[in-house]
Structures are given as C-alpha cells and as structure tokens.
Design an enzyme around this catalytic site. Structure first.
Site, PDB file in Angstrom:
ATOM      1  N   ASP A 170      -3.870  10.530   3.831  1.00 55.64           N
ATOM      2  CA  ASP A 170      -3.369  11.516   4.805  1.00 55.64           C
ATOM      3  C   ASP A 170      -2.978  12.843   4.154  1.00 55.64           C
ATOM      4  OD1 ASP A 170      -3.625   9.503   6.593  1.00 55.64           O
ATOM      5  OD2 ASP A 170      -1.488   9.130   6.862  1.00 55.64           O
ATOM      6  N   ASN A 229       3.862   6.224  -0.233  1.00 58.13           N
ATOM      7  CA  ASN A 229       5.314   6.395  -0.262  1.00 58.13           C
ATOM      8  C   ASN A 229       6.049   5.086  -0.542  1.00 58.13           C
ATOM      9  OD1 ASN A 229       4.763   9.017   0.528  1.00 58.13           O
ATOM     10  ND2 ASN A 229       6.572   9.088   1.830  1.00 58.13           N
ATOM     11  N   GLY A 279      -2.537   0.620   1.895  1.00 56.71           N
ATOM     12  CA  GLY A 279      -3.881   0.599   2.486  1.00 56.71           C
ATOM     13  C   GLY A 279      -4.928   1.099   1.502  1.00 56.71           C
ATOM     14  N   ARG A 333     -11.762   4.719   5.113  1.00 61.61           N
ATOM     15  CA  ARG A 333     -10.889   4.267   4.018  1.00 61.61           C
ATOM     16  C   ARG A 333     -11.633   3.453   2.970  1.00 61.61           C
ATOM     17  NH1 ARG A 333      -5.458   3.293   6.816  1.00 61.61           N
ATOM     18  NH2 ARG A 333      -5.094   1.695   5.278  1.00 61.61           N
ATOM     19  N   MET A 370     -13.812   2.551   8.305  1.00 62.48           N
ATOM     20  CA  MET A 370     -15.043   2.915   7.584  1.00 62.48           C
ATOM     21  C   MET A 370     -14.753   4.024   6.578  1.00 62.48           C
ATOM     22  SD  MET A 370     -17.776   2.766  10.633  1.00 62.48           S
ATOM     23  CE  MET A 370     -19.190   2.950   9.582  1.00 62.48           C
TER      24      MET A 370
HETATM   25  P1  ATP Z   1       0.179   3.425   2.682  1.00 61.98           P
HETATM   26  O1  ATP Z   1       0.089   4.907   2.592  1.00 61.98           O
HETATM   27  O2  ATP Z   1      -1.121   2.777   2.737  1.00 61.98           O
HETATM   28  O3  ATP Z   1       1.141   2.973   3.731  1.00 61.98           O
HETATM   29  P2  ATP Z   1       2.239   2.548   0.929  1.00 61.98           P
HETATM   30  O4  ATP Z   1       2.387   2.484  -0.531  1.00 61.98           O
HETATM   31  O5  ATP Z   1       3.243   3.397   1.643  1.00 61.98           O
HETATM   32  O6  ATP Z   1       0.773   2.993   1.238  1.00 61.98           O
HETATM   33  P3  ATP Z   1       3.435   0.198   2.095  1.00 61.98           P
HETATM   34  O7  ATP Z   1       2.771  -0.979   2.677  1.00 61.98           O
HETATM   35  O8  ATP Z   1       4.338   1.004   2.941  1.00 61.98           O
HETATM   36  O9  ATP Z   1       2.248   1.085   1.509  1.00 61.98           O
HETATM   37  O10 ATP Z   1       4.260  -0.234   0.813  1.00 61.98           O
HETATM   38  C1  ATP Z   1       3.621  -0.801  -0.319  1.00 61.98           C
HETATM   39  C2  ATP Z   1       4.542  -1.668  -1.100  1.00 61.98           C
HETATM   40  O11 ATP Z   1       5.742  -0.995  -1.435  1.00 61.98           O
HETATM   41  C3  ATP Z   1       4.916  -2.944  -0.400  1.00 61.98           C
HETATM   42  O12 ATP Z   1       4.708  -4.004  -1.294  1.00 61.98           O
HETATM   43  C4  ATP Z   1       6.380  -2.775  -0.062  1.00 61.98           C
HETATM   44  O13 ATP Z   1       7.067  -3.995  -0.174  1.00 61.98           O
HETATM   45  C5  ATP Z   1       6.862  -1.801  -1.122  1.00 61.98           C
HETATM   46  N1  ATP Z   1       7.907  -0.939  -0.582  1.00 61.98           N
HETATM   47  C6  ATP Z   1       7.831  -0.219   0.552  1.00 61.98           C
HETATM   48  N2  ATP Z   1       8.965   0.500   0.735  1.00 61.98           N
HETATM   49  C7  ATP Z   1       9.781   0.200  -0.298  1.00 61.98           C
HETATM   50  C8  ATP Z   1      11.095   0.603  -0.681  1.00 61.98           C
HETATM   51  N3  ATP Z   1      11.810   1.468   0.047  1.00 61.98           N
HETATM   52  N4  ATP Z   1      11.614   0.087  -1.823  1.00 61.98           N
HETATM   53  C9  ATP Z   1      10.904  -0.774  -2.568  1.00 61.98           C
HETATM   54  N5  ATP Z   1       9.663  -1.189  -2.267  1.00 61.98           N
HETATM   55  C10 ATP Z   1       9.098  -0.714  -1.152  1.00 61.98           C
HETATM   56 MG    MG Z   2       3.381   3.606   3.714  1.00 62.42          MG
END
Ligand code: ATP
Ligand code: MG
Length: 461
Positions: free
Chosen positions: A233, A203, A113, A387, A385
């Site tokens: 967060d 993460n 995000g 983000r 708004m």
């Molecule tokens: P946010 O805090 O906004 O959720 P995020 O990085 O956690 O950020 P996600 O949408 O959960 O966002 O994951 C981002 C990317 O990481 C995606 O392209 C997803 O395919 C990849 N991804 C998520 N979990 C894993 C995992 N365990 N192993 C490899 N790739 C992953």
């Molecule tokens: Mg995430």
C-alpha cells in the site's frame, strides 16, 4: 534561517555494551580510487579512500520552505515554522563492524500478507551475508509462527538455495498472521543462537520486531534486529516508496484496462475495480493516474456519498448518458461506513473489512433499475493476483538495495531499525518512527488534485 531541525537517532550496540569491540569490515568494497587531479585540494589520498559510509553521515530527509502554510501539500511539524530540516542516518557498509562473521547465526522471516519482491529481498540478504563471510543462515518458516510451532523447522539458506527465487512471486519462507508472544520468540532465538534477525513485514511485523529488539536489550543479548518494510500500500511514514508498490500499480492498470474494455464494449457498461489500500489510497490513486481510464477514483481518505444530488450514482448517470460507459476504481478501505460492522478480526488483530466493491455494484444495480435505465455492471477484484506477482524491474532494484543495506546495518551494530528510501537516498530509521500510524494520501495534496483533474470527477459530498 531554519526554524526547526530534527535528527533521527537509531539504536546502536554500544548503547548497551559501551565497550563492544569492532573489527575491520569483512565486506570488501571494490571502489575505484579517485583521480586526484580532478579534486585538487579536498580529496582524500588513495590510502584513505575506501567508500565506506561513516556512522554520522546523514541524509536530509525533508526541507520545506513555504510562503504560506495553507499552500497545497505543505506539511510542517510545527505550525509556526516555515523551514524544517530532518536528518536521518545514511545506509550502507561501515568500515568497522560489530559482529565476527564466523560467530553470526542469521535468521530471516517474512510475515503478514504477500507482496511482490519478498523473494528478491530474501535473496539479497542471503547473498550479502555470505559476502561478509557468514556461514549460518536460516529461514524461519511462516513468520513469527515458525519460532513456536514445533512442526516447523528452520530452512538452511545459501546463495545456491536462493539463486533463482526472485523469478517467482510469493515468499520462499511462507507468511502468516498471529504468532507467539514476544518472550517466547526471544527464548527461541536464544535457544537457536540467533544473533541477527531480519524481518520482512508491515506495521504489525515491525511492531513485533521492535518489541523483540527491546526484549533482547532487556536480556543483554548482543543481537541485531533489522526490518525491511513490506507494504504494497506504500503506507509507511517518511519513505518515498516501499517495494512492491510500483509492481502493484503496474498490475492494477491491467485490471483497470480490462474493466474499461468490458464497460466500453457493453451497452451502458460500468466497470468496478477494487484495489488494495486498507487505510491509504496510494495504489488506487496512482493506478488511476497511470491508466487514464478511470472516471471515479475512491480512496479511504476522502469521504463520499453514494446517493443524493452530489452522490456517485448521480454522476454515474451523467457519465452513462454522455459517454455511454464508466470505470470506477475503489480502494478496499474506502466507504467502510456504508457497510455493516462485523467486529471480525484476523489472527493478527486487524479488522476484517467489508467488501465495498460488491456494495457499490449492488447499489448501482438497484438505483438504475429504479429509474429504468439498463446498466451492465462488471466487478473485478484483482487484489490476490497483484500481491502474488513477481517484482518488476524497478522494485527488483529497490529490493536489492534494501536487502543489502539491511545486512550492512546489522553488521554496523544497529538494531531496532528499518531500511528505506527517503528523499531518493537509502537510509536507516528507528522502527517506532515509521509505524506510529500509516501514511495517508493528503486530500489537499497536489497529487490527489492531479488525480481528480485526470478522472474529471466532482466532490461526492
Ligand atoms: P500487512 O501489511 O500484510 O498487514 P503486517 O506485518 O502488518 O503486514 P500483521 O498480520 O498485521 O501483518 O502482523 C504480522 C505479525 O506481527 C503477526 O505475527 C502479529 O502477531 C505481529 N504483530 C502485529 N502487531 C503487533 C504488535 N503490536 N506487537 C507485536 N507483534 C505484533
Ligand atoms: Mg498489518
């Protein structure tokens, strides 16, 4: 006498290429030489003084010395010990680097995000790479997806391109969720000749970055994969704070203030503000503390009841009767057990949450209609708004340091690492250490109790 010591170690290029050659850094530190009289005895000579960080310099992450493990906020790795030391790698430029700048092709991507400060970090990575002498810098559009989607082409980056991008929110490169399998990403990196990869994300993105790092090692690729944690967060383990959090709290206060004015100006007004925080209530807690206008703060870590003698609705009735109005601040992940489970997932596999703000609004209306007391409920959801906003000054500085350190870490030969601020110092951490689970508000912490003192809310159980 310390009972427990822990040293965090981060992967280095020499772990797999023991004879990897280093060269003197091309990043010139313009340090002033110390006035030797002031430091009689122990100070290095002018020739020795350079200001680079040594690879074995460490930052003391945590020292806890408590008289009773039951004192508020006391956390300990080992329940039997009273003294803990944790040491992490200090971030910053090294005297010896493991990549020749002319042989580097660096790629940057943003995933997950939006969060205020993404453009600030992109900008600093590009600027710092250029100072090292890197000529080939590209942006991968729309996160990991940009590695597989043939429609999406690399975006060439330079100081000129990124000069003013921090003046607006969002991400110059675009973000996405989901994406190709790791092997496909690494195939694409090999094809494109990328040997430095900077990933900005939460993460999920970091789990991906670590998997890419492992896959590159398996294939014996001389690649540095460095993460910059992006979580509005503030839910990353070990770190003091992550970029975007400060801005989010500041913006959230505006929404709370609007809710307060609406509630205060209406007859029996109730304002509800929903803020970010899927599993951690830091934004809701800090915004409530900062604004001083919240009567009830609800976070995912603390269970609450809506109905019953100790429920929120009973307390709300008391507030209406005594104050005439009330403001509720709720984190999006709070009270999910009240909502119907849908099992819906987003493209990255994250559970789609139900809207707790709407639920609370409906329950308030129902309850007060039932007891014949008119209430005027207004619901504000400012999350998108917040983000999309531009980073504030303090986050802008944090992003600057993190972006620069990400580049220093890659040139120093580290991979599978992420950058952060711990115990007020900038550090490198191994990715798996910070993503094993989200950092949560400790309901026994002094901060949460300060929040309760400020709102005046009772326990809702
Ligand atoms: P946010 O805090 O906004 O959720 P995020 O990085 O956690 O950020 P996600 O949408 O959960 O966002 O994951 C981002 C990317 O990481 C995606 O392209 C997803 O395919 C990849 N991804 C998520 N979990 C894993 C995992 N365990 N192993 C490899 N790739 C992953
Ligand atoms: Mg995430």
């Amino acid at each position: 006498q310390k009972d427990f010591e822990r040293r965090f170690n981060i992967p280095h290029i020499t772990d797999i290429f023991p004879d990897a050659i280093s060269i003197p850094s091309t990043f010139c530190l313009k340090m002033r030489t110390p006035v030797s009289e002031d430091f009689a005895g122990g100070y290095p000579s002018d020739e020795e003084w350079h200001g680079y960080i040594n690879n074995n310099d460490r930052v003391l992450l945590k020292v806890i010395n408590y008289t009773s493990p039951t004192s508020a906020g006391a956390v300990c790795i080992d329940p039997d010990c009273t003294w803990v030391e944790q040491w992490v790698h200090r971030a910053g430029p090294r005297e010896k680097i493991y990549f020749r700048p002319e042989e580097v092709k660096a790629a940057i991507l943003t995933c997950g995000g939006l969060c205020p400060g993404l453009n600030d970090v992109i900008r600093q990575i590009v600027v710092t790479l250029e100072i090292y002498g890197v000529k080939k810098i590209v942006g991968i559009p729309f996160g990991y997806r940009g590695f597989s989607d043939k429609e999406l082409t690399e975006m060439p980056l330079s100081r000129k391109v990124v000069q003013n991008i921090h003046l607006s929110g969002g991400s110059l490169l675009g973000v996405s969720r989901g994406g190709p399998p790791i092997s496909e990403i690494v195939d694409s990196m090999e094809e494109r000749g990328i040997n430095m990869l900077f990933v900005l994300g939460g993460n999920g993105t970091h789990a991906g970055a670590n998997a890419i790092h492992n896959e590159c090692r398996k294939r014996q690729m001389r690649v540095a994969v460095v993460g910059v944690p992006k979580t509005i967060d503030n839910d990353i383990l070990l770190m003091d704070k992550t970029f975007g959090f400060d801005t989010a709290v500041e913006e959230a206060q505006r929404a709370i203030n609007s809710a307060y004015i609406e509630a205060h100006s209406a007859y029996h007004g109730v304002g509800i503000v929903k803020l970010m925080g899927r599993s951690s209530g830091f934004i809701a807690m800090h915004a409530s503390l900062a604004s001083g206008q919240v009567d009830i703060c609800l976070i995912p870590e603390v269970h609450f009841n809506l109905h019953g003698p100790h429920g929120i609705l009973r307390h709300l009735k008391y507030l209406i009767e005594t104050k005439g109005s009330a403001v509720i601040c709720v984190a999006e992940g709070a009270g999910q057990d009240f909502l119907q489970k849908t099992n819906a997932k987003d493209a990255s596999g994250n559970t789609v949450l139900g809207d707790i703000g709407v639920h609370i609004q409906q329950e308030i209306k129902k309850k007060f209609k039932g007891i014949g007391i008119p209430v005027d409920v207004k619901y504000i959801d400012p999350t998108y708004m917040i983000r999309c906003g531009r980073a504030n000054a303090s986050d802008g500085i944090l992003c600057t340091v993190l972006g620069q350190n990400a580049v220093h870490g890659a040139f120093a030969g580290y991979s599978g690492i992420t950058v952060g601020i711990c115990n007020t110092h900038y550090v490198y951490l191994p990715i798996p250490e910070v993503i094993s689970y989200p950092r949560l508000v400790d309901p026994n912490s002094r901060m949460w109790h300060r929040c309760l003192t400020s709102t005046g809310q009772p326990d809702f159980i």
